[in-house]
Design a protein around this motif. Sequence first.
Motif, PDB file in Angstrom:
ATOM      1  N   THR A 268       6.498   4.317  -0.652  1.00 51.41           N
ATOM      2  CA  THR A 268       6.405   5.730  -1.029  1.00 51.41           C
ATOM      3  C   THR A 268       6.628   5.917  -2.524  1.00 51.41           C
ATOM      4  O   THR A 268       5.983   6.748  -3.153  1.00 51.41           O
ATOM      5  CB  THR A 268       7.429   6.571  -0.235  1.00 51.41           C
TER       6      THR A 268
ATOM      7  N   CYS B 206       4.176  -0.952   3.352  1.00 52.05           N
ATOM      8  CA  CYS B 206       3.825   0.358   2.797  1.00 52.05           C
ATOM      9  C   CYS B 206       4.996   0.910   1.980  1.00 52.05           C
ATOM     10  O   CYS B 206       6.161   0.682   2.313  1.00 52.05           O
ATOM     11  CB  CYS B 206       3.475   1.333   3.918  1.00 52.05           C
TER      12      CYS B 206
ATOM     13  N   ALA C 201      -2.319   3.657   5.716  1.00 53.51           N
ATOM     14  CA  ALA C 201      -1.074   3.734   6.482  1.00 53.51           C
ATOM     15  C   ALA C 201      -1.313   3.398   7.953  1.00 53.51           C
ATOM     16  O   ALA C 201      -0.415   2.915   8.637  1.00 53.51           O
ATOM     17  CB  ALA C 201      -0.475   5.132   6.359  1.00 53.51           C
TER      18      ALA C 201
ATOM     19  N   ARG D 272       1.522   4.979   1.392  1.00 56.74           N
ATOM     20  CA  ARG D 272       1.306   5.533   2.736  1.00 56.74           C
ATOM     21  C   ARG D 272       0.278   6.660   2.658  1.00 56.74           C
ATOM     22  O   ARG D 272       0.617   7.838   2.577  1.00 56.74           O
ATOM     23  CB  ARG D 272       2.627   6.040   3.312  1.00 56.74           C
TER      24      ARG D 272
ATOM     25  N   PRO E  45       3.482  -1.610   8.439  1.00 60.47           N
ATOM     26  CA  PRO E  45       4.431  -0.634   7.876  1.00 60.47           C
ATOM     27  C   PRO E  45       5.451  -1.262   6.924  1.00 60.47           C
ATOM     28  O   PRO E  45       5.924  -0.582   6.003  1.00 60.47           O
ATOM     29  CB  PRO E  45       5.123  -0.062   9.120  1.00 60.47           C
TER      30      PRO E  45
ATOM     31  N   SER F 109       0.808  -1.215   0.000  1.00 60.53           N
ATOM     32  CA  SER F 109       0.000   0.000   0.000  1.00 60.53           C
ATOM     33  C   SER F 109       0.839   1.263   0.000  1.00 60.53           C
ATOM     34  O   SER F 109       1.883   1.324   0.670  1.00 60.53           O
ATOM     35  CB  SER F 109      -0.896   0.006   1.250  1.00 60.53           C
TER      36      SER F 109
END
Length: 385
Positions: free
Chosen positions: A338, A336, A328, A323, A333, A321
Amino acid sequence: MRLLYLLNISNPDRLSADSGWIFADLLAPALVDAGAEVTVAAPAPAGDARCGFHRTKVPGTKYRARFSADIDELVALIRAEEPDVVVANQIEEAPAIRTALLEAGSNALLAGYCHYLPFSFTGGGQLQLDPSLNDAALGRSVLLAFAAGLAACDRVLVHSPTAASWVSAAAARTTLDLGGKLRVVPAPRDERLVRDPATTRPASGTAAIGVYNHRLYAHYGTGQFVDLARDLAASGTVRLRVMDLFGQRRAERKGLDDSPEKMRDQLASLPHVQVVSDRGDRVRYKDLLAGAHFGIAPFRPGCPWSMSVIDCQGMGLPVISPRLGWLAEHIDPELCFTTPAEAVALAERLATDAEFHAVHAKRAHASTADFTPALIATRYLEAVS
């Protein structure tokens, strides 16, 4: 407790793609099991034979759902049902419902469920209107109608802490203090889409499949997913399965936003990308998820919840995913990302590192344990008591 659940359905032609209807269909029987008497007022029935049903008109467009409440119909319905609690699943309708309660002489508690937020906040705290509700610059009016709905409610229910934070911040900008009104009540998971990953193993000897099972609207960030799909296809490690949840939509809906059809065609033209339909069949939908290795979350900025993410996780599929928003907050974490490069690296690791995949499959499955309909029904009734 007599509970009247007012449900707008935006996808009457494909109920399996309407998260509001699915939530009601799962929740209503659980509320009955918990001792409530439930009547659903909607364009299509939800729940089981123990639930009452009052058929309402399909609003036609998402704007009519927010601005065309029939107060005469509401007054008649309230008088007939004599509810203790009225749930407004379309929060913008709450002032009209409050008016109808007044005219009907009812003291019922009015709870608004913020199923869809017409705004989001950036990391810097800047409010952004949801582009899906900003045709002809209507976004500001929808936002003000949303705030008016909050003011009319005795209880305000939201899916997640992220949603609670955003709703509180948006309310404060209109000088509205929600005080003790606000309650966090997640949506229920679908028990038909639950599989213990300890009892299954991804198929070996074939390319790992990443599934994208979200609406293909442009405002869901689907364009960013198209770019990621190109990168994943180029990696050679992963194949993609994209769900066409809508099928053929009504002309009225396509007239407002034809991006799902355009995005579907773009994705279908990419190598190693399979666009499939569940044809509205939850068994077929489960089979399509079961054949995947991991899920991919949407790039939608204003994401207070995602039924499709929970569907994957309940099936023991790790979900990678961006963030953003609730994603988020909820997703591990470690999964996740960027940048697109980080997303590709995560997908490749889930595809090739069996131990990493097993750990995250177990975590994904466990993350939905508190979302059973029975547990959510208990929280729901506590929230409106």
